[in-house]
Write a protein that holds these residues in place. Structure first.
Motif, PDB file in Angstrom:
ATOM      1  N   SER A 163       0.834  -1.205   0.000  1.00 45.96           N
ATOM      2  CA  SER A 163       0.000   0.000   0.000  1.00 45.96           C
ATOM      3  C   SER A 163       0.866   1.252   0.000  1.00 45.96           C
ATOM      4  CB  SER A 163      -0.986   0.053   1.173  1.00 45.96           C
ATOM      5  OG  SER A 163      -0.349   0.464   2.365  1.00 45.96           O
ATOM      6  N   LEU A 164       0.215   2.393  -0.226  1.00 44.18           N
ATOM      7  CA  LEU A 164       0.899   3.683  -0.177  1.00 44.18           C
ATOM      8  C   LEU A 164       1.079   4.170   1.253  1.00 44.18           C
ATOM      9  CD1 LEU A 164      -0.749   5.758  -3.063  1.00 44.18           C
ATOM     10  CD2 LEU A 164       1.550   4.785  -3.007  1.00 44.18           C
ATOM     11  N   ARG A 165       0.035   4.032   2.079  1.00 49.07           N
ATOM     12  CA  ARG A 165       0.054   4.678   3.398  1.00 49.07           C
ATOM     13  C   ARG A 165      -0.233   3.749   4.570  1.00 49.07           C
ATOM     14  NH1 ARG A 165      -2.196   8.064  -0.324  1.00 49.07           N
ATOM     15  NH2 ARG A 165      -4.137   6.915  -0.151  1.00 49.07           N
ATOM     16  N   HIS A 166      -0.833   2.602   4.353  1.00 55.93           N
ATOM     17  CA  HIS A 166      -1.203   1.726   5.465  1.00 55.93           C
ATOM     18  C   HIS A 166      -2.122   2.465   6.443  1.00 55.93           C
ATOM     19  CE1 HIS A 166      -0.881  -1.812   7.991  1.00 55.93           C
ATOM     20  NE2 HIS A 166       0.113  -2.297   7.294  1.00 55.93           N
ATOM     21  N   ASP A 167      -2.953   3.342   5.897  1.00 52.89           N
ATOM     22  CA  ASP A 167      -3.841   4.166   6.728  1.00 52.89           C
ATOM     23  C   ASP A 167      -5.086   3.397   7.165  1.00 52.89           C
ATOM     24  OD1 ASP A 167      -2.266   6.405   6.560  1.00 52.89           O
ATOM     25  OD2 ASP A 167      -3.364   7.277   4.875  1.00 52.89           O
ATOM     26  N   ARG A 168      -5.846   4.055   8.034  1.00 49.46           N
ATOM     27  CA  ARG A 168      -7.191   3.607   8.369  1.00 49.46           C
ATOM     28  C   ARG A 168      -8.183   4.703   7.996  1.00 49.46           C
ATOM     29  NH1 ARG A 168      -7.819  -0.894  11.836  1.00 49.46           N
ATOM     30  NH2 ARG A 168      -5.883  -1.621  12.778  1.00 49.46           N
ATOM     31  N   VAL A 169      -9.399   4.290   7.709  1.00 50.44           N
ATOM     32  CA  VAL A 169     -10.484   5.230   7.448  1.00 50.44           C
ATOM     33  C   VAL A 169     -11.473   5.182   8.602  1.00 50.44           C
ATOM     34  CG1 VAL A 169     -10.301   5.112   4.934  1.00 50.44           C
ATOM     35  CG2 VAL A 169     -11.751   3.470   6.146  1.00 50.44           C
ATOM     36  N   VAL A 170     -12.370   6.159   8.630  1.00 43.62           N
ATOM     37  CA  VAL A 170     -13.413   6.177   9.647  1.00 43.62           C
ATOM     38  C   VAL A 170     -14.534   5.244   9.199  1.00 43.62           C
ATOM     39  CG1 VAL A 170     -15.120   7.601  10.844  1.00 43.62           C
ATOM     40  CG2 VAL A 170     -12.833   8.516  10.347  1.00 43.62           C
ATOM     41  N   ARG A 171     -14.702   4.133   9.928  1.00 43.82           N
ATOM     42  CA  ARG A 171     -15.726   3.152   9.566  1.00 43.82           C
ATOM     43  C   ARG A 171     -17.100   3.573  10.084  1.00 43.82           C
ATOM     44  NH1 ARG A 171     -14.726  -3.059  10.995  1.00 43.82           N
ATOM     45  NH2 ARG A 171     -14.261  -2.101  13.019  1.00 43.82           N
ATOM     46  N   SER A 172     -17.129   4.217  11.227  1.00 44.89           N
ATOM     47  CA  SER A 172     -18.392   4.730  11.764  1.00 44.89           C
ATOM     48  C   SER A 172     -18.072   5.947  12.620  1.00 44.89           C
ATOM     49  CB  SER A 172     -19.116   3.673  12.592  1.00 44.89           C
ATOM     50  OG  SER A 172     -18.496   3.523  13.856  1.00 44.89           O
ATOM     51  N   LEU A 173     -19.088   6.754  12.918  1.00 46.63           N
ATOM     52  CA  LEU A 173     -18.901   7.984  13.674  1.00 46.63           C
ATOM     53  C   LEU A 173     -19.111   7.790  15.171  1.00 46.63           C
ATOM     54  CD1 LEU A 173     -20.575  10.497  11.196  1.00 46.63           C
ATOM     55  CD2 LEU A 173     -18.141  10.067  11.561  1.00 46.63           C
ATOM     56  N   THR A 174     -19.065   6.545  15.601  1.00 44.56           N
ATOM     57  CA  THR A 174     -19.112   6.264  17.035  1.00 44.56           C
ATOM     58  C   THR A 174     -17.707   6.401  17.627  1.00 44.56           C
ATOM     59  OG1 THR A 174     -18.773   3.890  16.654  1.00 44.56           O
ATOM     60  CG2 THR A 174     -21.048   4.680  16.735  1.00 44.56           C
ATOM     61  N   PHE A 175     -17.629   6.795  18.887  1.00 43.16           N
ATOM     62  CA  PHE A 175     -16.324   6.914  19.546  1.00 43.16           C
ATOM     63  C   PHE A 175     -16.514   6.800  21.052  1.00 43.16           C
ATOM     64  CE2 PHE A 175     -18.041  11.165  19.387  1.00 43.16           C
ATOM     65  CZ  PHE A 175     -17.661  11.759  20.579  1.00 43.16           C
ATOM     66  N   GLU A 176     -15.447   6.385  21.718  1.00 45.59           N
ATOM     67  CA  GLU A 176     -15.486   6.209  23.167  1.00 45.59           C
ATOM     68  C   GLU A 176     -14.485   7.093  23.900  1.00 45.59           C
ATOM     69  OE1 GLU A 176     -14.974   2.087  23.999  1.00 45.59           O
ATOM     70  OE2 GLU A 176     -16.925   1.501  23.152  1.00 45.59           O
ATOM     71  N   ARG A 177     -13.569   7.702  23.166  1.00 45.99           N
ATOM     72  CA  ARG A 177     -12.575   8.545  23.821  1.00 45.99           C
ATOM     73  C   ARG A 177     -12.115   9.643  22.874  1.00 45.99           C
ATOM     74  NH1 ARG A 177      -7.180   7.104  22.492  1.00 45.99           N
ATOM     75  NH2 ARG A 177      -6.982   5.136  21.333  1.00 45.99           N
ATOM     76  N   LEU A 178     -11.354  10.576  23.431  1.00 48.94           N
ATOM     77  CA  LEU A 178     -10.790  11.683  22.668  1.00 48.94           C
ATOM     78  C   LEU A 178      -9.278  11.489  22.539  1.00 48.94           C
ATOM     79  CD1 LEU A 178     -12.645  14.626  24.476  1.00 48.94           C
ATOM     80  CD2 LEU A 178     -13.364  13.421  22.390  1.00 48.94           C
ATOM     81  N   TYR A 179      -8.715  11.981  21.459  1.00 41.72           N
ATOM     82  CA  TYR A 179      -7.265  11.903  21.287  1.00 41.72           C
ATOM     83  C   TYR A 179      -6.584  12.802  22.303  1.00 41.72           C
ATOM     84  CZ  TYR A 179      -7.441   9.331  16.858  1.00 41.72           C
ATOM     85  OH  TYR A 179      -7.625   8.380  15.902  1.00 41.72           O
ATOM     86  N   ALA A 180      -5.634  12.223  23.025  1.00 43.05           N
ATOM     87  CA  ALA A 180      -4.861  12.972  24.011  1.00 43.05           C
ATOM     88  C   ALA A 180      -3.411  12.517  23.937  1.00 43.05           C
ATOM     89  CB  ALA A 180      -5.414  12.742  25.418  1.00 43.05           C
ATOM     90  N   PRO A 181      -2.462  13.391  24.278  1.00 47.68           N
ATOM     91  CA  PRO A 181      -1.049  12.986  24.262  1.00 47.68           C
ATOM     92  C   PRO A 181      -0.816  11.811  25.201  1.00 47.68           C
ATOM     93  CG  PRO A 181      -1.254  15.370  24.453  1.00 47.68           C
ATOM     94  CD  PRO A 181      -2.630  14.804  24.637  1.00 47.68           C
ATOM     95  N   ARG A 182      -0.109  10.823  24.705  1.00 56.04           N
ATOM     96  CA  ARG A 182       0.221   9.655  25.513  1.00 56.04           C
ATOM     97  C   ARG A 182       1.444   8.982  24.910  1.00 56.04           C
ATOM     98  NH1 ARG A 182      -4.855   5.939  25.421  1.00 56.04           N
ATOM     99  NH2 ARG A 182      -5.840   7.960  25.782  1.00 56.04           N
ATOM    100  N   GLY A 183       2.097   8.135  25.682  1.00 58.21           N
ATOM    101  CA  GLY A 183       3.254   7.415  25.175  1.00 58.21           C
ATOM    102  C   GLY A 183       2.850   6.318  24.210  1.00 58.21           C
ATOM    103  N   GLY A 184       3.862   5.653  23.661  1.00 59.52           N
ATOM    104  CA  GLY A 184       3.608   4.557  22.730  1.00 59.52           C
ATOM    105  C   GLY A 184       3.168   5.097  21.396  1.00 59.52           C
TER     106      GLY A 184
END
Length: 368
Positions: A163-184
């Protein structure tokens, strides 16, 4: 042997980093050595393509070494070891991760007492760096385009796209958390859209195998307006439960988070991915690739159809199973683990090469 199935081995990183995708150089050398001493040979991608696409016969005791993603350690360790023990293989790099460089990294064949070599090998094994705010994040090196080309033309490692990017797409608009700075954190599997701190972590899926949801631009504006966007400030802001609750209320009030792309848009998007992969590899290596390795081994009927339209004819997955002559839509592979001795790998190969035995309980016992 009346029945024959081509065993296809799946490696990723050849590194001492303690992770499930890594096999140490010492273990990998043992695998190569044991196979060579017992009469087994790792074949070339061309030989495998002849077997699958043209139903050409292969001799007994052959297998195919494959390496996903394009890690630099494949150039430093895997290619020299394959060559040392008379094997060949194929690397499936992710195009976006490959650098442009006029210089080449040292390899296992370079003088090992050279400080430059020692520094490189230490970095390949460490794979972690510390950000200014003190977070430990992934630091992984990938091959350059020139190193991929050198392995193809001078070494024993062919190349085909992953592949070009090995990306992911948004499969659904459900979510359980927000993006926050973290390790890993990973280096593949990120969404195609930019991700501000505080943005919803939507349900994601492999880029080629699912239609995407286009995110409402107003959502990006909303998040950037209320959540600080420096790593340190965002971390402090999102650790506060009242702040997170306020962000969630604002998201809910917006209502319209995005729309799902149509089948025509989905087809056009992934066809462009396949066509671009073919163009890039043809430019690098002078020969258009016919093999393609699915990111995460995931695909569907539409993706397979669009890939064939773009000119790909042989497809590698991560599923276990037999590999008979003429099978082209799903080449099965077995993930090789760092804990496997050379003797264990040999046992696995003996079962995989015989489709009658491959499905027996004995093989799965050998894999424990």
């Amino acid at each position: 042997m009346i029945f024959f199935s081509l065993p296809v081995l799946m490696y990723h990183s050849i590194s001492r980093y303690p992770e499930g995708l890594c096999v140490t150089p010492e273990t990998f050398e043992e695998h190569c050595s044991v196979l060579s001493k017992t009469g087994w040979r790792g074949i070339s991608l061309i030989e495998a393509e002849e077997y699958f696409l043209r139903k050409r016969k292969l001799p007994k005791k052959v297998c195919l070494f494959t390496f996903d993603d394009g890690y630099l350690d494949n150039y430093v360790y895997a290619e020299p070891l394959l060559r040392r023990y008379g094997h060949q293989g194929v690397i499936f790099p992710v195009v976006s991760q490959l650098r442009e460089s006029g210089t080449f990294h040292p390899t296992l064949d370079s003088p090992q007492d050279d400080p430059t070599v020692q520094k490189l090998l230490a970095r390949l094994d460490q794979r972690v760096r510390i950000t200014r705010s003190g977070l430990a994040v992934r630091d992984i090196l990938f091959c350059s385009r020139q190193e991929i080309a050198r392995m193809q033309t001078e070494g024993c490692m062919s190349a085909a796209p992953h592949s070009l990017r090995h990306d992911r797409v948004v499969r659904s608009l459900t979510f359980e958390r927000l993006y926050a700075p973290r390790g890993g954190g990973g280096f593949f599997g990120v969404p195609t859209h930019t991700v501000p701190w505080g943005f919803p972590h939507f349900d994601l899926a492999p880029y080629l195998a699912y239609p995407n949801y286009e995110i409402n631009p107003q959502l990006f504006e909303l998040i950037k307006r209320i959540v600080p966007q420096t790593e340190k400030e965002a971390s402090a802001f999102l650790k506060n439960d009242q702040n997170k609750a306020m962000v969630l209320r604002e998201i809910a009030a917006l209502g319209d988070l995005g729309r799902r792309e149509t089948e025509a848009e989905y087809r056009a998007r992934i066809y462009q991915e396949f066509e671009s992969c073919r163009e890039v590899f043809t430019e690098w290596l002078g020969v258009p690739p016919v093999s393609f390795c699915w990111p995460w081994g995931t695909y569907n009927a539409i993706a397979l159809e669009e890939a064939r339209k773009a000119g790909f004819r042989l497809f590698f997955t991560v599923a276990r199973g037999v590999n008979l002559r003429g099978m082209t839509s799903s080449v099965h592979r077995i993930k090789v683990l760092n804990g496997w001795s050379g003797a264990k790998l040999l046992t696995v190969l003996q079962y995989l090469a015989n489709p009658v035995l491959e499905g027996t309980v004995s093989l799965w016992a050998a894999l424990r």
